[in-house]
Write a protein that holds these residues in place. Structure first.
Motif, PDB file in Angstrom:
ATOM      1  N   THR A 183      46.866  43.007  50.673  1.00  0.00           N
ATOM      2  CA  THR A 183      45.725  43.159  51.462  1.00  0.00           C
ATOM      3  C   THR A 183      45.445  44.770  51.604  1.00  0.00           C
ATOM      4  N   VAL A 184      46.259  45.352  50.987  1.00  0.00           N
ATOM      5  CA  VAL A 184      46.087  47.064  50.956  1.00  0.00           C
ATOM      6  C   VAL A 184      44.719  47.455  50.225  1.00  0.00           C
ATOM      7  N   GLU A 185      44.484  46.790  49.077  1.00  0.00           N
ATOM      8  CA  GLU A 185      43.242  46.887  48.575  1.00  0.00           C
ATOM      9  C   GLU A 185      42.294  45.597  48.756  1.00  0.00           C
ATOM     10  N   LEU A 186      40.927  45.740  48.556  1.00  0.00           N
ATOM     11  CA  LEU A 186      40.292  44.604  48.873  1.00  0.00           C
ATOM     12  C   LEU A 186      40.059  43.739  47.412  1.00  0.00           C
ATOM     13  N   LYS A 187      40.271  44.588  46.312  1.00  0.00           N
ATOM     14  CA  LYS A 187      40.121  43.910  45.092  1.00  0.00           C
ATOM     15  C   LYS A 187      41.306  43.247  44.854  1.00  0.00           C
ATOM     16  N   GLY A 188      42.530  43.574  45.289  1.00  0.00           N
ATOM     17  CA  GLY A 188      43.725  42.640  45.105  1.00  0.00           C
ATOM     18  C   GLY A 188      43.564  41.480  45.959  1.00  0.00           C
ATOM     19  N   ALA A 189      43.164  41.561  47.218  1.00  0.00           N
ATOM     20  CA  ALA A 189      42.807  40.650  48.228  1.00  0.00           C
ATOM     21  C   ALA A 189      42.090  39.609  47.705  1.00  0.00           C
ATOM     22  N   CYS A 190      40.917  39.843  47.070  1.00  0.00           N
ATOM     23  CA  CYS A 190      39.919  39.013  46.463  1.00  0.00           C
ATOM     24  C   CYS A 190      40.527  38.203  45.116  1.00  0.00           C
ATOM     25  N   VAL A 200      49.517  27.845  37.884  1.00  0.00           N
ATOM     26  CA  VAL A 200      49.892  29.189  38.253  1.00  0.00           C
ATOM     27  C   VAL A 200      50.040  30.154  36.893  1.00  0.00           C
ATOM     28  N   ILE A 201      50.447  29.618  35.780  1.00  0.00           N
ATOM     29  CA  ILE A 201      50.810  30.081  34.804  1.00  0.00           C
ATOM     30  C   ILE A 201      49.174  30.323  34.123  1.00  0.00           C
ATOM     31  N   LEU A 202      48.375  29.433  34.010  1.00  0.00           N
ATOM     32  CA  LEU A 202      46.948  29.405  33.625  1.00  0.00           C
ATOM     33  C   LEU A 202      46.254  30.450  34.171  1.00  0.00           C
ATOM     34  N   VAL A 203      46.330  30.534  35.541  1.00  0.00           N
ATOM     35  CA  VAL A 203      45.799  31.748  36.174  1.00  0.00           C
ATOM     36  C   VAL A 203      46.231  33.035  35.738  1.00  0.00           C
ATOM     37  N   ASP A 204      47.516  33.270  35.638  1.00  0.00           N
ATOM     38  CA  ASP A 204      48.050  34.375  35.334  1.00  0.00           C
ATOM     39  C   ASP A 204      47.722  34.861  33.834  1.00  0.00           C
ATOM     40  N   GLN A 205      47.506  33.789  33.072  1.00  0.00           N
ATOM     41  CA  GLN A 205      47.362  34.404  31.636  1.00  0.00           C
ATOM     42  C   GLN A 205      45.752  34.653  31.698  1.00  0.00           C
ATOM     43  N   PHE A 258      41.477  39.043  30.881  1.00  0.00           N
ATOM     44  CA  PHE A 258      40.201  39.397  31.413  1.00  0.00           C
ATOM     45  C   PHE A 258      40.231  40.368  32.538  1.00  0.00           C
ATOM     46  N   ALA A 259      41.332  40.521  33.247  1.00  0.00           N
ATOM     47  CA  ALA A 259      41.613  41.692  34.343  1.00  0.00           C
ATOM     48  C   ALA A 259      43.025  42.137  34.266  1.00  0.00           C
ATOM     49  N   TYR A 260      43.330  42.761  33.155  1.00  0.00           N
ATOM     50  CA  TYR A 260      44.921  42.886  32.954  1.00  0.00           C
ATOM     51  C   TYR A 260      45.346  43.958  33.984  1.00  0.00           C
ATOM     52  N   GLY A 261      44.454  45.032  34.356  1.00  0.00           N
ATOM     53  CA  GLY A 261      44.992  46.053  35.560  1.00  0.00           C
ATOM     54  C   GLY A 261      45.445  45.216  36.958  1.00  0.00           C
ATOM     55  N   VAL A 262      44.469  44.654  37.295  1.00  0.00           N
ATOM     56  CA  VAL A 262      44.772  43.773  38.526  1.00  0.00           C
ATOM     57  C   VAL A 262      45.821  42.778  38.496  1.00  0.00           C
ATOM     58  N   GLY A 263      45.722  42.038  37.274  1.00  0.00           N
ATOM     59  CA  GLY A 263      46.900  40.989  37.097  1.00  0.00           C
ATOM     60  C   GLY A 263      48.211  41.609  36.802  1.00  0.00           C
ATOM     61  N   ILE A 265      51.246  36.587  42.051  1.00  0.00           N
ATOM     62  CA  ILE A 265      50.567  35.616  41.285  1.00  0.00           C
ATOM     63  C   ILE A 265      51.601  34.428  41.024  1.00  0.00           C
ATOM     64  N   GLY A 266      52.657  34.901  40.287  1.00  0.00           N
ATOM     65  CA  GLY A 266      53.898  33.911  40.233  1.00  0.00           C
ATOM     66  C   GLY A 266      54.412  33.470  41.395  1.00  0.00           C
ATOM     67  N   LEU A 267      54.265  34.019  42.617  1.00  0.00           N
ATOM     68  CA  LEU A 267      54.786  33.437  43.819  1.00  0.00           C
ATOM     69  C   LEU A 267      53.934  32.344  44.566  1.00  0.00           C
ATOM     70  N   ILE A 268      52.895  32.433  43.747  1.00  0.00           N
ATOM     71  CA  ILE A 268      51.838  31.125  44.378  1.00  0.00           C
ATOM     72  C   ILE A 268      52.535  29.785  44.635  1.00  0.00           C
ATOM     73  N   ILE A 269      53.471  29.621  43.609  1.00  0.00           N
ATOM     74  CA  ILE A 269      54.055  28.306  43.298  1.00  0.00           C
ATOM     75  C   ILE A 269      54.858  28.029  44.805  1.00  0.00           C
ATOM     76  N   THR A 270      55.155  28.932  45.292  1.00  0.00           N
ATOM     77  CA  THR A 270      56.035  29.032  46.541  1.00  0.00           C
ATOM     78  C   THR A 270      55.266  28.801  47.747  1.00  0.00           C
ATOM     79  N   ASN A 271      53.914  29.314  47.532  1.00  0.00           N
ATOM     80  CA  ASN A 271      52.975  29.112  48.775  1.00  0.00           C
ATOM     81  C   ASN A 271      52.932  27.751  49.468  1.00  0.00           C
ATOM     82  N   CYS A 272      53.447  27.599  50.663  1.00  0.00           N
ATOM     83  CA  CYS A 272      53.317  26.552  51.360  1.00  0.00           C
ATOM     84  C   CYS A 272      51.785  25.800  51.591  1.00  0.00           C
ATOM     85  N   ILE A 273      51.073  26.507  51.530  1.00  0.00           N
ATOM     86  CA  ILE A 273      49.442  25.908  51.333  1.00  0.00           C
ATOM     87  C   ILE A 273      49.468  25.205  50.444  1.00  0.00           C
ATOM     88  N   VAL A 274      49.626  25.385  49.069  1.00  0.00           N
ATOM     89  CA  VAL A 274      49.627  24.451  47.781  1.00  0.00           C
ATOM     90  C   VAL A 274      50.364  23.428  47.783  1.00  0.00           C
TER      91      VAL A 274
END
Length: 202
Positions: free
Chosen positions: A33-40, A81-86, A91-96, A103-112
């Motif tokens: 959340t340091v940058e709004l783009k990354g948060a979005c 997660v792999i599909l989203v990462d790819q 399409f957004a290499y810099g942010v990716g 993004i890889g750690l989404i798999i450990t996100n307890c919400i999912v």
């Protein structure tokens, strides 16, 4: 609209928000959340993964042996997660690249995993998809709000565009440090509980 379906849609956005009420997935509020783009981007990624994982697990729920259900859930979430990462790399290499670790750690996100266990395994696909979608949106709203204030006050910019500095604003370096994410999050939780008295602990 069916009352149960309406609750599935609206509850995660306010009274059952994954971050501000259930206090799940708060690590992201520190990291991205340091940058709004990354948060979005992170908010959108988690929303897509949660919605699609819940949908898939609901579709196959009757074929999953109970003793291996966690493994199956992890495989489904990892695939999403792999599909989203790819897609991000395409399409957004810099942010990716900037968010690749998170993004890889989404798999450990307890919400999912939590929504799959608590809802998708016991409900129909459409309801499960909506539950995952709106829990992801509830998560994303908090990330975006925190990211908005951290970038605006910490760097004087929004999405990298100068907003405050042109008016003589001096950047507050303290805001972009990880502890400030928790302080902003605490303020959001306080405001939410001040508005909704039923969320206050007795």
């Amino acid at each position: 609209m069916d009352a149960k379906l309406k609750e599935t849609i609206l509850n995660p956005l306010w009274k059952g928000n994954p971050i501000s009420v259930l206090v799940l997935g708060i690590c992201s509020s520190l990291a991205v959340t340091v940058e709004l783009k990354g948060a979005c981007v992170m908010a959108l990624s988690v929303t897509i993964v949660t919605a699609l994982s819940s949908l898939v697990c609901s579709l196959i729920r009757k074929t999953i042996p109970n003793r291996v259900r966690i493994i199956i859930q992890l495989v489904v979430v990892a695939l999403m997660v792999i599909l989203v990462d790819q897609v991000l790399k395409a399409f957004a290499y810099g942010v990716g690249k900037q968010l690749s670790v998170y993004i890889g750690l989404i798999i450990t996100n307890c919400i999912v995993m939590g929504r799959i266990e608590a809802f998708a395994l016991g409900n129909k696909p459409v309801a499960s998809f909506l539950d995952g979608l709106f829990n992801g949106l509830g998560y994303g709203i908090i990330l975006i709000v925190v990211g908005f204030f951290r970038e605006l006050l910490g760097s004087g910019t929004l999405f990298g565009f100068d907003v405050l500095n042109r008016f003589g604003y001096v950047n507050n370096g303290l805001v972009i440090l990880p502890p400030m994410a928790l302080i902003f999050l605490g303020c959001l939780i306080w405001i939410q509980r001040a508005i909704s008295k039923d969320l206050q602990e007795k």
